[in-house]
Design a protein around this motif. Structure first.
Motif, short mmCIF file in Angstrom:
data_model
loop_
_atom_site.label_atom_id
_atom_site.label_comp_id
_atom_site.label_asym_id
_atom_site.label_seq_id
_atom_site.Cartn_x
_atom_site.Cartn_y
_atom_site.Cartn_z
N ALA B 53 76.47 12.94 18.83
CA ALA B 53 76.37 11.49 18.61
C ALA B 53 77.51 10.73 19.30
CB ALA B 53 76.38 11.20 17.12
N ILE B 54 78.31 11.43 20.11
CA ILE B 54 79.44 10.76 20.79
C ILE B 54 78.96 10.23 22.15
CG2 ILE B 54 81.83 10.97 21.56
CD1 ILE B 54 82.15 13.34 19.67
N LYS B 55 78.60 8.96 22.17
CA LYS B 55 77.95 8.38 23.36
C LYS B 55 78.84 8.44 24.60
CE LYS B 55 74.18 6.11 21.46
NZ LYS B 55 74.47 6.09 20.01
N GLU B 56 80.17 8.26 24.40
CA GLU B 56 81.07 8.19 25.56
C GLU B 56 81.17 9.52 26.32
OE1 GLU B 56 85.29 7.75 24.22
OE2 GLU B 56 84.48 8.02 22.21
N LEU B 57 80.62 10.60 25.74
CA LEU B 57 80.68 11.91 26.43
C LEU B 57 79.52 12.13 27.40
CD1 LEU B 57 81.79 14.40 23.61
CD2 LEU B 57 83.11 13.65 25.60
N SER B 58 78.56 11.22 27.39
CA SER B 58 77.35 11.41 28.20
C SER B 58 77.35 10.51 29.42
CB SER B 58 76.11 11.05 27.38
OG SER B 58 75.47 12.21 26.97
N GLY B 59 76.76 10.99 30.49
CA GLY B 59 76.51 10.10 31.62
C GLY B 59 77.06 10.61 32.93
N ILE B 60 76.52 10.05 34.01
CA ILE B 60 76.87 10.46 35.37
C ILE B 60 77.36 9.24 36.12
CG2 ILE B 60 75.92 11.33 37.55
CD1 ILE B 60 73.77 12.79 35.82
N ALA B 61 78.50 9.36 36.80
CA ALA B 61 78.99 8.25 37.63
C ALA B 61 79.31 8.80 39.02
CB ALA B 61 80.23 7.63 37.01
N VAL B 62 78.77 8.16 40.06
CA VAL B 62 79.01 8.61 41.43
C VAL B 62 79.68 7.47 42.18
CG1 VAL B 62 77.94 9.45 43.55
CG2 VAL B 62 76.93 10.05 41.35
N ASP B 63 80.86 7.74 42.78
CA ASP B 63 81.52 6.64 43.48
C ASP B 63 81.69 6.90 44.98
OD1 ASP B 63 83.64 8.29 43.92
OD2 ASP B 63 85.13 7.06 42.87
N GLY B 64 80.92 7.82 45.52
CA GLY B 64 81.03 8.07 46.97
C GLY B 64 81.84 9.32 47.25
N ARG B 65 83.05 9.40 46.66
CA ARG B 65 83.86 10.59 46.92
C ARG B 65 83.87 11.56 45.75
NH1 ARG B 65 89.44 8.42 48.39
NH2 ARG B 65 88.76 7.12 46.67
#
Ligand SMILES: Cc1cc2nc3c(=O)[nH]c(=O)nc-3n(C[C@H](O)[C@H](O)[C@H](O)COP(=O)(O)OP(=O)(O)OC[C@H]3O[C@@H](n4cnc5c(N)ncnc54)[C@H](O)[C@@H]3O)c2cc1C
Ligand code: FES
Ligand code: FES
Lengths: 159, 264
Positions: B53-65
């Motif tokens: 239930a810890i939302k901040e642990l999920s997700g993908i971020a791509v910044d080019g490098r």
């Protein structure tokens, strides 16, 4: 401890022990025995249900982990007006089952597979059915049923 | 299953506090590995702290490098991410080849990396791509992370927050799956990075490891032929019913050459 979730569109709350598996919760607490337990070790896929729209093995999830989730089992797949879901109809039409033990899990996995990979090739279908074991059919008719079910789901416009 | 307590925190701080309150508390992410261990009593924690239930642990971020993947991100989210596929196709391929579709819908990258199963796929990506493991306390370089069989640099109660993968010039992951479990009998990630060539192996040893001799050969000539004669030492490799050390050593060379050919 209390757990609450939506099962086949109905809100349910129950007092369970923390180690209760989702399979046990569905079968023993709610009487939804369409979710089968083949191996209880995450290998066979006969316990596959939808958790927030994705196919998962209910023997490998605690009921507590499904808190607040939307669960759909094989009993909740059809529309309730007596019509089978297109994937269920396709399994019947194409003889995608023999003894039927694996079938609830196959159908639930198949629906998610079609939603995830629309227009999947035979190879993609076979690769993504890796988690569902059938000891009877030899898979040929299951793959055929899945393709026919996918076409039916497309006609209906959703899963 | 035997009795245990269960907690469902919604923040990392709460989870860390709960884990610190008991000697035998364990985090649970997807539970795809842990629940089977509990059923077999290979692990018997008194308290489970569910990270789900810890939302901040999920997700993908791509910044080019860099591709940053939250610990709770599921294998299928990585496999099906068009952003990951574009930045590091080898990583999307690897995630898509883990176990089966249902396992990929639930199992998480943090659980896989923290577990350091000798046959798991993700450790090859973390080590082969030279990633950094971000925890609630610090950042750990991949080279310092995998210690031994099911052993990592994580301290008790330390949680993985995210994994940072630098985008390589080209990379590929090739795995020889054990036919029943789909785990890697051996798997090789090769990458040409800004800091040179890296080649990491999983499935063959106690935990993921690099092969410096192959990396050096590939640095001069990034071709399959360059490593044709470079063998890993079979004495260090796993011996079980699925394969002998000599077989695994051979497999590593074959897979490494295939990975070099497939790198893009
Ligand atoms: C049938 C089957 C086939 C599989 N095939 C493969 C395969 O081919 N390749 C492969 O790599 N894996 C395979 N797996 C394992 C799968 O990838 C698991 O999902 C993964 O290893 C563990 O992730 P999890 O989220 O389920 O972790 P869990 O089972 O919840 O946890 C595993 C361990 O990691 C710890 N942990 C979890 N999250 C964190 C965190 N954020 N920080 C610190 N510690 C943490 C837990 O305390 C626990 O000790 C398979 C599993 C099954 C059931
Ligand atoms: S009973 Fe769940 S996978 Fe076999
Ligand atoms: S129909 Fe009997 S196991 Fe599949």
């Amino acid at each position: 401890m209390n757990v609450s979730m939506t099962v086949n569109g109905r809100s349910v709350t129950a007092d369970v022990d923390p180690p209760t598996l989702l399979t046990e919760f569905l079968r023993d607490h709610l009487g939804l025995t369409g979710t089968h337990v083949g191996c209880d070790t995450g290998q066979c896929g006969s316990c596959t249900i939808h958790l927030d729209g994705r196919a998962v093995k209910a023997c490998s999830v605690l009921a507590a982990q499904a808190e607040g989730a939307r669960v759909v089992t094989i009993e909740g797949l059809a529309d309730g007006n007596g019509d089978l879901h297109p994937m269920q109809a396709a399994f019947r039409e194409e003889h995608g089952l023999q003894c039927g033990f694996c079938t609830p899990g196959m159908v639930m996995a198949a629906v998610d597979l079609v939603n995830t990979y629309p227009n999947a090739s035979d190879t993609t279908i076979r690769e993504n059915l890796e988690g569902n074991i059938c000891r009877c059919t030899g898979y040929e008719n299951i793959v055929r049923a899945l393709k026919s079910g996918a076409a039916g789901m497309g006609d209906q416009g959703n899963g | 299953m035997y009795a245990f307590g269960y907690h469902r925190p919604t923040t990392i701080d709460e989870a860390v506090t709960l884990l610190g309150q008991s000697e035998d508390a364990s985090a649970i992410a997807g539970g795809q590995t842990l629940l089977q261990s509990l059923k077999q009593r290979l692990a018997q924690p008194g308290e489970l702290v569910d990270l789900g239930a810890i939302k901040e642990l999920s997700g993908i971020a791509v910044d080019g490098r860099t591709v940053v993947i939250g610990a709770l991100t599921k294998h299928n989210e990585v496999a099906l991410s068009s952003e990951v596929r574009k930045a590091v196709p080898a990583l999307a391929d690897l995630a898509g080849a883990i176990g089966d579709h249902q396992v990929r819908n639930v199992g998480t990258i943090g659980g896989s990396v923290a577990n350091s199963d000798p046959a798991a796929d993700y450790p090859a990506a973390v080590l082969g791509l030279g990633a950094t493991v971000e925890t609630n306390q610090r950042r750990i370089a991949a080279d310092d992370f995998f210690i031994d069989l099911f052993e990592t640099a994580l301290e008790p109660g330390e949680l993985i927050k995210a994994i940072h993968f630098p985008v390589p010039k080209r990379a590929a992951y090739v795995k020889f799956a054990q036919p029943a479990s789909r785990y890697a009998l051996a798997g090789v990630m090769v990458a040409e990075t800004g800091d040179g060539v890296r080649l990491a192996v999983t499935g063959a040893g106690a935990c993921a490891f690099r092969v410096p001799a192959m990396e050096q050969a590939l640095a001069g000539d990034f071709s399959a032929d360059a490593i044709k004669g470079v063998q890993v030492d079979a004495d260090e490799l796993n011996d079980d019913i699925h394969g002998t050390p000599a077989y695994r050593a051979h497999l590593v060379n074959v897979l490494a050459r295939r990975a070099v050919e497939a790198a893009r």
